[in-house]
Motif scaffolding. Structure first.
Motif, PDB file in Angstrom:
ATOM      1  N   PRO A  28      11.562   0.340  13.600  1.00 42.78           N
ATOM      2  CA  PRO A  28      11.547   1.652  12.951  1.00 42.78           C
ATOM      3  C   PRO A  28      10.572   1.720  11.794  1.00 42.78           C
ATOM      4  N   ASP A  29      10.144   2.955  11.459  1.00 46.80           N
ATOM      5  CA  ASP A  29       9.202   3.168  10.383  1.00 46.80           C
ATOM      6  C   ASP A  29       9.884   3.410   9.047  1.00 46.80           C
ATOM      7  N   THR A  30      11.205   3.357   8.973  1.00 46.52           N
ATOM      8  CA  THR A  30      11.914   3.529   7.722  1.00 46.52           C
ATOM      9  C   THR A  30      12.205   2.169   7.103  1.00 46.52           C
ATOM     10  N   GLY A  31      12.345   2.135   5.787  1.00 45.99           N
ATOM     11  CA  GLY A  31      12.616   0.878   5.097  1.00 45.99           C
ATOM     12  C   GLY A  31      11.343   0.206   4.632  1.00 45.99           C
ATOM     13  N   GLN A  32      11.500  -0.779   3.760  1.00 48.23           N
ATOM     14  CA  GLN A  32      10.354  -1.415   3.122  1.00 48.23           C
ATOM     15  C   GLN A  32       9.391  -2.030   4.131  1.00 48.23           C
ATOM     16  N   ILE A  33       8.111  -1.827   3.870  1.00 45.10           N
ATOM     17  CA  ILE A  33       7.029  -2.462   4.619  1.00 45.10           C
ATOM     18  C   ILE A  33       6.220  -3.315   3.651  1.00 45.10           C
ATOM     19  N   VAL A  34       5.893  -4.518   4.073  1.00 38.00           N
ATOM     20  CA  VAL A  34       5.010  -5.407   3.314  1.00 38.00           C
ATOM     21  C   VAL A  34       3.694  -5.485   4.061  1.00 38.00           C
ATOM     22  N   THR A  35       2.599  -5.300   3.365  1.00 38.10           N
ATOM     23  CA  THR A  35       1.286  -5.430   4.001  1.00 38.10           C
ATOM     24  C   THR A  35       0.540  -6.607   3.399  1.00 38.10           C
ATOM     25  N   LEU A  36      -0.167  -7.306   4.263  1.00 36.69           N
ATOM     26  CA  LEU A  36      -1.065  -8.367   3.833  1.00 36.69           C
ATOM     27  C   LEU A  36      -2.423  -8.078   4.455  1.00 36.69           C
ATOM     28  N   THR A  37      -3.379  -7.751   3.615  1.00 35.54           N
ATOM     29  CA  THR A  37      -4.719  -7.370   4.067  1.00 35.54           C
ATOM     30  C   THR A  37      -5.712  -8.466   3.717  1.00 35.54           C
TER      31      THR A  37
END
Length: 251
Positions: free
Chosen positions: A9-18
């Protein structure tokens, strides 16, 4: 390229590493300078939570020798839409994209996290991804200066094992401060392959030494489900089934 979200799902925390690759002297000098100069602009990025600017090491895991061509940005966001809007927009993150010769972002859903990073617990674990799902592991530590020689003495063995492990989909060593603040990040096809590496060989021996000799003044261990990715690394997505032109290590 944007890998499908695999029913996460697209709800809740997302962590990105770029990860950004910089070619040429001008771009590399800019990226190095941004380790200090970009901080005020990063703090103003809409929707951003916890964030860190990191350099990288050479080799298949991490080494004390820095790689001046590759830098990383870790950030947390309230949801996937906010993360994508910021990562594809303007401002300082857009400037990084324009200066880089190649960029790749992996979006992550936190599954478990213990420990602290700069005195904070930045990740908000959610539901388990289930068996057979690709997973990412992140380890971050502040190394006590008194044990630096012993710690870095262990690193070549661990990095060599990671590099020769055909199950690893992606691996890199990054960090905020060379030698003292270190982050390892790796992606694995499933829980079993990740666990097998962690419990055997030089890595397991190093973990025992950490506990016995109190190497770290602060540490964090986190596990993530892969949500999606954007961009490419060595011309493909590392999450692709057959990344034929993926190099043996990030350069």
């Amino acid at each position: 390229m944007d890998t499908p979200d695999r029913d996460i799902p697209d709800t809740g925390q997302i962590v990105t590493l770029t990860f950004h690759r910089f070619d040429g002297l001008r771009a590399r000098l800019w990226a190095f300078a941004m380790m200090g100069l970009a901080r005020p602009a990063m703090a103003r990025v809409p929707g951003i939570g916890f964030w860190k600017l990191c350099g990288s090491g050479t080799g298949v895991g991490f080494t004390p020798r820095p790689n001046l061509g590759v830098y990383a940005i870790l950030a947390t966001w309230p949801d996937a839409d906010t993360a994508r809007a910021a990562l594809t927009g303007g401002g300082i993150l857009g400037r990084y994209r324009s200066m880089a010769s190649e960029s790749w972002t992996v979006l992550l859903r936190p599954l478990s996290s213990r420990g602290a990073w700069s005195g904070k617990a930045p990740f908000q674990p959610q539901a388990d991804a289930g068996e057979g799902t690709a997973l990412a592991a992140l380890t971050r530590a502040t190394i006590r200066p008194s044990v630096l020689a012993r710690f870095w003495g262990r690193v070549p063995d661990i990095s060599g094992v990671i590099g020769s492990n055909t199950s690893t989909m992606f691996k890199i060593g990054i960090g905020e401060v060379p030698w003292l603040h270190q982050v390892t990040f790796s992606i694995w096809p499933d829980t079993a392959s990740m666990a097998a590496f962690a419990r055997t060989g030089p890595h397991a021996e190093a973990i025992r030494a950490v506990r016995a000799e109190n190497w770290f003044s602060e540490e964090l261990y986190a596990r993530f489900a892969i949500h999606s990715d954007m961009g490419s690394w060595n011309c493909v997505s590392p999450l692709a089934p057959n990344p034929s032109c993926l190099a043996s290590e990030p350069l």
